[in-house]
Design a protein around this motif. Structure first.
Motif, mmCIF file in Angstrom:
data_model
loop_
_atom_site.group_PDB
_atom_site.id
_atom_site.type_symbol
_atom_site.label_atom_id
_atom_site.label_comp_id
_atom_site.label_asym_id
_atom_site.label_seq_id
_atom_site.Cartn_x
_atom_site.Cartn_y
_atom_site.Cartn_z
ATOM 1 N N LEU A 3 7.386 -0.555 -2.431
ATOM 2 C CA LEU A 3 6.118 -1.231 -2.218
ATOM 3 C C LEU A 3 5.000 -0.211 -2.316
ATOM 4 C CD1 LEU A 3 6.756 -3.657 0.786
ATOM 5 C CD2 LEU A 3 6.411 -4.262 -1.599
ATOM 6 N N LYS A 4 3.932 -0.577 -2.991
ATOM 7 C CA LYS A 4 2.761 0.300 -3.076
ATOM 8 C C LYS A 4 1.522 -0.555 -3.117
ATOM 9 C CE LYS A 4 4.665 2.049 -6.665
ATOM 10 N NZ LYS A 4 5.037 2.960 -7.675
ATOM 11 N N THR A 5 0.387 0.058 -2.868
ATOM 12 C CA THR A 5 -0.881 -0.636 -2.995
ATOM 13 C C THR A 5 -1.670 -0.039 -4.152
ATOM 14 O OG1 THR A 5 -1.971 0.793 -1.378
ATOM 15 C CG2 THR A 5 -1.009 -1.263 -0.564
ATOM 16 N N ARG A 7 -5.563 0.055 -5.513
ATOM 17 C CA ARG A 7 -6.962 -0.248 -5.229
ATOM 18 C C ARG A 7 -7.644 -0.710 -6.516
ATOM 19 N NH1 ARG A 7 -10.436 -0.114 -1.317
ATOM 20 N NH2 ARG A 7 -9.138 1.142 0.044
ATOM 21 N N GLU A 116 -7.330 -4.327 -2.366
ATOM 22 C CA GLU A 116 -6.073 -3.654 -2.663
ATOM 23 C C GLU A 116 -5.034 -4.714 -2.990
ATOM 24 O OE1 GLU A 116 -6.234 0.394 0.003
ATOM 25 O OE2 GLU A 116 -5.270 -1.363 0.867
ATOM 26 N N VAL A 117 -4.214 -4.416 -3.989
ATOM 27 C CA VAL A 117 -3.145 -5.321 -4.393
ATOM 28 C C VAL A 117 -1.828 -4.695 -3.958
ATOM 29 C CG1 VAL A 117 -2.041 -6.476 -6.343
ATOM 30 C CG2 VAL A 117 -4.513 -6.102 -6.356
ATOM 31 N N VAL A 118 -1.023 -5.451 -3.212
ATOM 32 C CA VAL A 118 0.288 -4.977 -2.773
ATOM 33 C C VAL A 118 1.288 -5.316 -3.878
ATOM 34 C CG1 VAL A 118 2.069 -5.087 -0.995
ATOM 35 C CG2 VAL A 118 -0.360 -5.370 -0.367
ATOM 36 N N ILE A 128 3.197 -8.801 -7.960
ATOM 37 C CA ILE A 128 2.231 -8.808 -6.860
ATOM 38 C C ILE A 128 2.839 -9.543 -5.669
ATOM 39 C CG2 ILE A 128 -0.011 -9.672 -6.094
ATOM 40 C CD1 ILE A 128 -1.060 -9.236 -8.915
ATOM 41 N N VAL A 131 -2.452 -9.535 -1.474
ATOM 42 C CA VAL A 131 -3.661 -8.725 -1.586
ATOM 43 C C VAL A 131 -4.212 -8.417 -0.196
ATOM 44 C CG1 VAL A 131 -4.296 -9.646 -3.850
ATOM 45 C CG2 VAL A 131 -5.219 -10.709 -1.792
ATOM 46 N N ILE A 132 -4.965 -7.351 -0.126
ATOM 47 C CA ILE A 132 -5.736 -7.009 1.067
ATOM 48 C C ILE A 132 -7.192 -7.118 0.636
ATOM 49 C CG2 ILE A 132 -6.247 -5.252 2.801
ATOM 50 C CD1 ILE A 132 -3.349 -4.194 2.232
#
Length: 161
Positions: A3-5, A7, A116-118, A128, A131-132
């Motif tokens: 898992l990564k985010t 921006r 930010e998209v997880v 995906i 989102v944050i």
């Protein structure tokens, strides 16, 4: 699975609509929806294919916004994702029409906030997860906040004076 985010860089004065779609004609169909929404709207669209040549398809009437959309979906790196950047309009002006596009599966967000998209990554590729959108709540609306909210909506012309 990792898992990564990611921006998202949202150009000044623009909003993004980020979603999932499923077919090669998405870019052209979204172009027609946006172009038909207002003669003043400026926009750029990019869509990532998830099969065949796996290209980033793009359309728009503003080169800078189109490039921002391309960069965004390229950085996210997931298949069947689209990004729309708009200026001279707000998501509320086009969101229902975008949702009704036959190829659109879901909308993750429509925002001008920091985003930010997880992303989950496996051996197959990326997807995906969510989102944050913006910041966490800092309090509860008080009477003065409510008055300011109502004034803002009337300044935008969304409510009767």
């Amino acid at each position: 699975m990792d898992l990564k985010t990611v921006r998202v860089q949202i150009p000044e004065g623009t909003n993004i609509i980020l979603g999932q779609t499923h077919f090669i004609k998405t870019a052209e169909d979204l172009y027609e929806i946006l172009a038909g929404s207002s003669p003043h709207i400026k926009f750029g669209i990019a869509f990532t294919e998830a099969s065949g040549p796996c290209l980033i398809r793009h359309e728009g009437n503003d080169g800078g916004l189109t490039q921002a959309a391309i960069t965004t979906v390229q950085t996210i790196g997931a298949g069947h994702v689209f990004a729309i950047f708009i200026r001279e309009a707000f998501p509320i002006n086009v969101l229902n029409s975008v949702k009704m596009c036959p190829e659109v599966c879901r909308i993750y967000c429509a925002t001008a906030n920091p985003l930010e998209v997880v992303v989950a990554e496996t051996e197959q590729g990326r997807g995906i997860m969510g989102v944050i959108d913006g910041s966490s709540p800092k309090g509860i609306e008080q009477d003065a906040d409510k008055t300011a909210r109502k004034a803002l909506l009337r300044n935008f012309g969304y409510k009767v004076k």
